[in-house]
Write an enzyme that holds these catalytic residues in place. Structure first.
Site, PDB file in Angstrom:
ATOM      1  N   ASP A  25      -2.828   2.194  -5.945  1.00  0.00           N
ATOM      2  CA  ASP A  25      -1.718   2.859  -4.804  1.00  0.00           C
ATOM      3  C   ASP A  25      -2.117   1.321  -3.556  1.00  0.00           C
ATOM      4  OD1 ASP A  25      -4.285   3.145  -3.536  1.00  0.00           O
ATOM      5  OD2 ASP A  25      -3.446   4.758  -2.479  1.00  0.00           O
ATOM      6  N   GLU A  26      -2.555   0.601  -4.739  1.00  0.00           N
ATOM      7  CA  GLU A  26      -2.155  -1.272  -3.695  1.00  0.00           C
ATOM      8  C   GLU A  26      -2.826  -2.212  -4.094  1.00  0.00           C
ATOM      9  OE1 GLU A  26      -6.114  -0.293  -1.185  1.00  0.00           O
ATOM     10  OE2 GLU A  26      -6.222  -2.742  -0.462  1.00  0.00           O
TER      11      GLU A  26
ATOM     12  N   ASP B 153       1.269  -1.046  -0.251  1.00  0.00           N
ATOM     13  CA  ASP B 153      -0.042   0.182   0.105  1.00  0.00           C
ATOM     14  C   ASP B 153       1.386   1.023   0.100  1.00  0.00           C
ATOM     15  OD1 ASP B 153      -2.119   1.737   0.498  1.00  0.00           O
ATOM     16  OD2 ASP B 153      -3.087   0.639   1.835  1.00  0.00           O
TER      17      ASP B 153
END
Lengths: 116, 398
Positions: free
Chosen positions: B109-110, B14
């Site tokens: 973003d993950e 993350d």
């Protein structure tokens, strides 16, 4: 190079939720650990559940019997204990009295990317 | 009870306060200051991302910008550049892809990574995660938080523990012990309603849920009860699915709330065209064709109306959808005559494949060529690099 030791600490943020029971707590590694396959680093924080029920492969914390000192060890296939990161292994004079099992390890980093 | 598969090594990665971190790379003067990314308060803007400094004032994602500014008067607002975030995200995931091909990106973003079997290349999961985190920091100046364990569920919870900028590794076989003292709300899939119901039965910790009688959970929650209980033990066999193994999508679409409610047909047409362009570009990039399009309008009085349109042949071509969608929009507006708050489009009836022109469809073949060029320009220079005339009406409508 300072001697390696474990210190009980309180955590903030979401991680603190793990230690909301009497039998769960955190230990931080202080001092420089010896190099081995566990690759322990100063500042590593261990999440511990109290209990003596262990299996081969588990990492445990045990009372050394000296001034309430704790040490880390890994449980071998034959259920004997091997010291890790420079912690001494239990011996006949200092038999392992398990305090708990390492559930996880937290390593946090500063904004420069180094371990903090 | 221990169901863990000790041979798997799954990471949840993350990027910390991703949009804000990218802005800080571009403008280091933002370091150490409370920063948010999002639209202006006068345009109904919301917080898309908040720095940790801003979060200390109670500012969080999805909060109206006006409220955020009241909570933290020194807040620095940055408008944001989604093209830049996409490029930064691609750079991070290209780098991560060097550790394993089994990467499932779940958002910009993950991602989940399966590192099983890579021990000889990168060491254990903790060492590999450490190397990866350092590489992302050194090369891209972005902070990565990592959760590691034998499965996705536990790794996701573990990464929450490691924020910001840390790494939490749950030892193989310790998943039930790790979960046992945690409040039930930390487990993905347990929302406020289920949490409240569990609380009514004094089930507040995952350990209590794990040891509750199965028949009871089945009685109260149906088939979800036993599945929830299994997860409370820290068990999750869900594989990490890279793009080529991902199950087919059932639908795809976009919607947009207007800065001010409107019944201006030019503005609504411009927005409809933009939403169609975005959605069709996504269909093409995923190699999908859609048979049905739903046009959704939410009016100023919050009444929502949706109408479905179907083409004889499935299509990923915005111009083919445009004609029918535009007619439908006009019909809906004439029928209700109320200001519009939100406009959305959603494609369904998906088929895998690419459009193939017929022998006597020369004009369409040429159009397809144009669209392919537009897709390339937009992927390289951003979505706004080339726009249709109708979309220019939107400039004054935001």
């Amino acid at each position: 190079m300072s001697a390696v030791m474990l210190e009980e600490i309180e955590m903030e943020g979401q991680a603190s939720q793990f230690a909301n029971r009497k039998n769960t707590f955190f230990l931080a590694l202080r001092g420089t650990a010896a190099e081995d396959s566990e690759n322990l680093q100063e500042g590593d924080v261990f999440a511990i559940t109290e209990g003596v029920d262990v299996e081969a492969g588990d990492m445990v914390v045990w009372w050394t019997g000296v001034a309430r000192t704790l040490a880390l060890a890994r449980v071998q296939e034959d259920l004997s204990f091997k010291g890790v990161g420079g912690f001494p292994p239990p011996s006949d004079e200092q038999p392992a009295k398990v305090r708990g099992v390492v559930v996880g390890r937290l390593r946090q980093f500063g904004s420069n990317g180094d371990s903090s | 009870m221990n169901f863990a598969d000790r041979t798997r090594s799954i990471l949840h990665v993350d990027l910390d306060a991703f949009f804000v971190s990218v802005e800080r790379v571009l403008d280091p003067r933002l370091n150490g200051r409370p920063v948010v990314v999002g639209g202006p308060p006068e345009g109904r803007g919301v917080v898309a991302a908040a720095s940790y400094e801003a979060r200390q004032y109670g500012v969080h994602s999805a909060m109206p910008m006006g409220q955020a500014l009241r909570l933290c008067p020194d807040l620095v607002r940055v408008g944001g550049s989604h093209g830049m975030y996409s490029r930064a995200s691609k750079a991070v995931f290209d780098l991560i892809g060097g550790y394993t091909p089994l990467v499932e990106k779940v958002s910009v973003d993950e991602a989940y990574l399966d590192l099983s079997g890579t021990h000889h290349l990168f060491g254990n999961a903790l060492d590999a995660a450490d190397k990866m985190r350092r590489e992302v920091k050194e090369r891209l100046r972005l902070d990565l938080t990592v959760g590691a364990s034998s499965n996705r569920l536990v790794s996701k919870v573990a990464s929450g523990f490691a924020k910001p900028c840390g790494l939490f590794d749950v030892r193989p076989g310790q998943e039930p012990r790790f979960f046992s003292p945690l409040p039930i709300k930390v487990m993905p899939g347990i929302g406020p309603v289920t949490a409240k119901r569990l609380h009514d039965f004094h089930i507040d910790e995952l350990g209590v849920l794990a040891s509750t009688e199965r028949w009871f959970l089945e009685e109260v929650f149906g088939s979800y009860g036993p599945s929830m209980q299994r997860r409370a033990h820290g068990v999750d066999e869900t594989p990490v699915c890279p793009p080529w193994e991902r199950p087919e999508r059932k639908s795809l679409g976009h919607e947009r709330t207007f800065a001010e409610d409107t019944d201006d047909l030019k503005v609504l047409r411009g927005r409809l065209q933009r939403l169609l362009e975005q959605s069709c570009a996504q269909l093409r990039s995923e190699g999908l064709l859609a048979r049905t399009l739903s046009v959704k309008l939410r009016y100023a009085d919050f009444v929502t109306e949706t109408r479905d349109l179907t083409l004889p042949q499935p299509s990923d071509h915005d111009l083919e959808w445009w004609e029918v969608a535009e007619q439908q929009l006009e019909r809906m507006l004439k029928k209700r005559r109320t200001l519009v708050r939100l406009l959305g489009v959603r494609f369904s009836g998906m088929e895998r494949g690419f459009w193939q022109g017929g022998l006597f469809e020369q004009e369409r073949v040429v159009q397809r060529g144009r669209i392919a060029v537009l897709d390339k320009i937009r992927s390289k220079y951003g979505e706004k690099a080339v726009q249709s005339g109708d979309r220019l009406w939107l400039r004054n409508s935001r």
